[in-house]
Design a protein around this motif. Structure first.
Motif, short mmCIF file in Angstrom:
data_model
loop_
_atom_site.label_atom_id
_atom_site.label_comp_id
_atom_site.label_asym_id
_atom_site.label_seq_id
_atom_site.Cartn_x
_atom_site.Cartn_y
_atom_site.Cartn_z
N MET A 1 0.83 -1.20 0.00
CA MET A 1 0.00 0.00 0.00
C MET A 1 0.87 1.25 0.00
N ARG A 2 0.53 2.20 -0.84
CA ARG A 2 1.25 3.47 -0.85
C ARG A 2 0.68 4.37 0.21
N THR A 100 11.19 6.24 -0.34
CA THR A 100 11.36 6.73 -1.72
C THR A 100 12.34 5.85 -2.47
N GLN A 101 12.33 6.03 -3.77
CA GLN A 101 13.40 5.60 -4.66
C GLN A 101 13.99 4.23 -4.39
N ALA A 103 13.48 -0.01 -5.95
CA ALA A 103 12.70 -0.94 -6.75
C ALA A 103 12.11 -2.04 -5.88
N ASP A 104 12.52 -2.06 -4.60
CA ASP A 104 12.11 -3.16 -3.73
C ASP A 104 10.97 -2.84 -2.80
N VAL A 105 10.73 -1.55 -2.55
CA VAL A 105 9.62 -1.21 -1.66
C VAL A 105 8.64 -0.33 -2.41
N LYS A 106 7.44 -0.33 -1.90
CA LYS A 106 6.44 0.51 -2.50
C LYS A 106 6.68 1.94 -2.04
N ARG A 107 6.91 2.83 -2.99
CA ARG A 107 7.20 4.21 -2.63
C ARG A 107 5.96 4.92 -2.10
N ASP A 108 6.20 5.81 -1.16
CA ASP A 108 5.10 6.62 -0.63
C ASP A 108 4.75 7.72 -1.61
N TRP A 109 3.54 8.26 -1.45
CA TRP A 109 3.20 9.49 -2.15
C TRP A 109 4.06 10.61 -1.58
N LYS A 110 4.19 11.70 -2.33
CA LYS A 110 4.91 12.86 -1.80
C LYS A 110 4.24 13.32 -0.52
N PRO A 111 5.02 13.63 0.51
CA PRO A 111 4.40 14.01 1.80
C PRO A 111 3.77 15.40 1.77
N ARG A 137 12.87 18.36 0.46
CA ARG A 137 12.12 17.14 0.83
C ARG A 137 10.94 16.89 -0.10
N HIS A 138 10.76 17.72 -1.10
CA HIS A 138 9.72 17.51 -2.12
C HIS A 138 8.34 17.29 -1.55
#
Lengths: 211, 518
Positions: A1-2, A100-101, A103-111, A137-138
């Motif tokens: 889940m993101r 973030t960034q 290939a192994d974990v589901k990246r979060d949405w931008k905070p 921190r985008h």
């Protein structure tokens, strides 16, 4: 889940004592209750609360809405407003907690970042240093809330891409503000696939947008 | 029963404080006690409720003495009196010593994730941190009639319930200890609503700009094989009455045994991406179909055959060059059509509303997966152009293998990807473009060629690395096989695939599109 990470920075300096901080606590309760009723927020949003007065502390680490139990926020009798310290802490927490960034974990949405203050930073040097760090921190949106007449809006302009102001620090006004924060988080949770800056919903009557 | 119904509970207001209101306590679980208990209502100052992970009621428990007994009675003498009172059932006379009632601050139980599930939480550890085992005479709950159906196991000290409604609920844990004390711990439980019950399915406006059906499906027989496709609007869009942004298109040429398969996912933030994805799939499909007729294959067959045998670089270059003119030109044509549509829409907008509004290709941002498959007597030639996320694979379970037909685009954060409409995906160097975006293979056979948008790959594969995992593809196929009657090879396959698209995956509610050649 993101996950959609949401950071709330709350000024707990001495001037917030009494009705303002009680209004903040009530507002947070309403905020969480309404996020629980929004399916997208309930499934994706995670909330962290950082308070700042003479120093900054994490009163709630990043926690999914479904597991969240709100702490009661207290204020000291008096003391300075170390906003810069709060920004430094939130940058550290984002680095630790936001995925973030890889290939192994589901990246979060931008905070998302919300900062609420009723004064101006006493650690101006640190504050100025941390503004560009926060930008790095985008955050999908940095929203500042200047609560009450003593809040210095100019200082917030460097930091935030959305600024709102509240004339008074009473519970009715805070309640509107937190309802708007909730709507903003919901819209963040819904803008699935967004790469551009998040556009927040229009604020309610007593929450003025500062251009 | 955990409490001794014969025990005499007498309590009086704390003399020293003097400001308490007197209040009667409801006897536990509806039993009538033969004497009412008087307690004070002096609320402790508002304290932060503690979580049950620590000791019950926090570290300074007990903080609120709601009622105390005559201090002189507490002691061995009183203990003996209590014991004798217990042996004297229903005498109706308060012969036992008074019991001190100690009310603790609220303790919070871990949240119940959703309604309708069996919730339980062990309290043994929390009890052990608050009391010595030999201190405890009995433990139980007062069952409040709040529809939560609290239960407490006296042996295991597990509290449980089955909430049917969301909200905040409280129950009191009562611990009777030696020295005639009853400790009351209010336990608070937050019950989240079941998200499934919160999602709304609001139809998108039928006559809106660039209106599109909320779902779509297709089935086409292609000789021995079939093409099936389904596209379902995501719950996050249905919740807001927003249209579906995904799209698909396909073409089959029976004379040349050649299929074109296309899916696209319009960007969530782009206001006309539903049209962008539609233009992309239609244009790309039409272009590729148009440029891969009999003559094309007659010219390409020797090179493809040779490459299959020798994998030589000369044949490879020749094939790549031809795919540049077929696939990349088609994708670029789609991009140009989108640019053009943005301009035309701007003009229409001005004409219709007399308002100057700027529209650009960015408002139509879309991904694109474009696959060309052609059967030869020596095997299947399969080529793909891919920009954006989602996934496309040649599934060969008999070889325990999947060929992921390209490299997905992803950014630093979730949901970030590249779009057909971005200038950055169109480098000037043709070789760079070919290396990054084009993939081709020749295979003897396959179970299926599967194209998916990220509404499917996100929940089913979770990470990019998993797109290369045959186990994940096997799982996906097994999951599909339960719902989709592939062997029927008629329209019911598309119906079933569309129905399958509604699968539940927490937090994954984007539009879902899948196309399968099998």
């Amino acid at each position: 889940m993101r996950r959609l990470p949401v950071y709330l920075l709350i000024d707990t300096s001495g001037s917030m004592k009494g009705e303002p901080i009680e209004a903040v606590n009530a507002g947070l309760q309403t905020l969480v209750a309404s996020l629980r009723r929004d399916p997208q927020a309930l499934e994706t949003a995670c909330l962290s609360i950082i308070t700042f007065d003479k120093d900054a502390r994490v009163v709630l680490p990043l926690t999914p809405i479904e597991e969240l139990q709100l702490p009661v926020i207290a204020t000291p009798e008096s003391g300075p407003t170390m906003t810069g310290a709060a920004l430094e802490l939130v940058c550290q927490r984002v680095d630790q907690e936001v995925r973030t960034q890889s290939a192994d974990v589901k990246r979060d949405w931008k905070p998302l970042l919300f900062i609420m203050t009723d004064g101006s930073p006493n650690d101006i040097q640190k504050y100025k240093e941390m503004v560009p760090e926060c930008k790095k921190r985008h955050f999908a949106a940095i929203t500042a809330c200047a609560a009450g007449v003593s809040a210095k809006i100019d200082m917030l302009k460097d930091l935030a891409n959305n600024i709102v102001s509240l004339d008074t620090c009473d519970s009715a006004t805070f309640s509107q503000f937190f309802a708007w924060v909730s709507a903003s988080i919901s819209s963040g949770a819904q803008s699935v696939g967004a790469t551009s800056q998040l556009v927040l919903p229009p604020p309610p009557a007593d929450v003025y947008k500062v251009d | 029963m955990w409490w001794d119904k014969n025990k005499r509970e007498t309590a009086v207001g704390n003399e020293s404080s003097g400001k308490e209101k007197q209040e009667s306590v409801t006897p536990p679980q509806g039993e009538t006690s033969d004497q009412q208990v008087q307690v004070s209502d002096d609320k402790p100052s508002v304290k932060e409720p503690t979580t049950v992970e620590g000791s019950l009621g926090g570290n300074n428990a007990p903080t609120a003495i709601e009622a105390t007994v005559d201090q002189a009675d507490v002691g061995d003498k009183a203990g003996n009196a209590a014991a004798s009172a217990a042996e004297e059932p229903n005498s109706g006379v308060p012969v036992g010593p008074p019991v001190t009632l100690l009310k603790h601050p609220v303790t919070r139980l871990p949240n119940c994730k959703i309604t309708g599930i069996d919730y339980e939480h062990p309290l043994a550890a929390a009890l052990a941190s608050s009391f010595q085992p030999h201190e405890i005479k009995s433990v139980g709950i007062t069952n409040k009639a709040d529809g939560v159906n609290w239960a407490f196991n006296e042996q295991s000290h597990v509290i449980s319930c089955k909430p049917t409604a969301a909200g905040e609920f409280e129950v009191e844990l009562c611990v009777d200890v030696q020295k005639h004390e009853r400790h009351v711990f209010p336990l608070r439980l937050t019950v989240n609503p079941d998200p499934k019950t919160l999602w709304k399915n609001l139809p998108s406006p039928k006559n809106g700009v660039y209106a599109k059906p909320d779902c779509d499906k297709a089935f086409l027989s292609c000789g021995d094989l079939s093409i099936v496709a389904a596209s379902q609007r995501g719950r996050s869009h249905a919740q807001e009455a927003k249209p579906r942004d995904d799209d698909f298109a396909y073409n089959y040429d029976p004379d040349n045994a050649r299929a074109v398969l296309v899916v696209a996912d319009g960007a969530g933030y782009a206001k006309f991406s539903r049209k962008g994805s539609k233009i992309a799939v239609d244009t790309a499909c039409e272009q590729v179909a148009h440029s891969t007729g009999k003559d094309y294959w007659a010219e390409m067959e020797p090179h493809i055959r040779k490459w299959k045998e020798t994998q030589d670089s000369v044949s490879e270059k020749t094939i790549q060059k031809s795919l540049y003119t077929v696939l990349i030109h088609a994708a670029f044509e789609a991009k140009k059509k989108i640019d053009q549509e943005a301009k035309e829409h701007e003009a229409r907008y001005k004409a219709d509303y007399n308002k100057a509004e700027k529209f650009s290709a960015k408002d139509y941002a879309t991904t694109l997966i474009l696959t060309l498959a052609k059967k030869f007597d020596f095997g299947w030639f399969i080529a793909t152009y891919w920009v954006g996320d989602g996934g496309v694979g040649i599934y060969q379970p008999n070889l325990n293998k999947v060929i992921l037909h390209g490299i997905p685009d992803s950014g630093e954060y979730g949901g970030q990807t590249c779009f057909l409409t971005m200038d950055s995906v169109w480098p000037n160097d043709a070789n760079v473009l070919i290396q990054r975006r084009i993939r081709f293979d020749v295979v003897d056979s396959f179970k299926a060629i599967i194209l998916m948008t990220d509404g499917v790959t996100d929940p089913k594969f979770e990470t990019e690395n998993n797109l290369n995992s045959i186990i994940r593809w096997d799982d996906l196929w097994a999951d599909l096989a339960k719902a989709v009657p592939w062997e029927k090879r008629d329209g019911s396959v598309a119906d079933s695939l569309l129905a399958w698209m509604d699968f539940w995956s927490s937090g994954n509610h984007d539009d879902r599109t899948m196309m399968v050649l099998y």
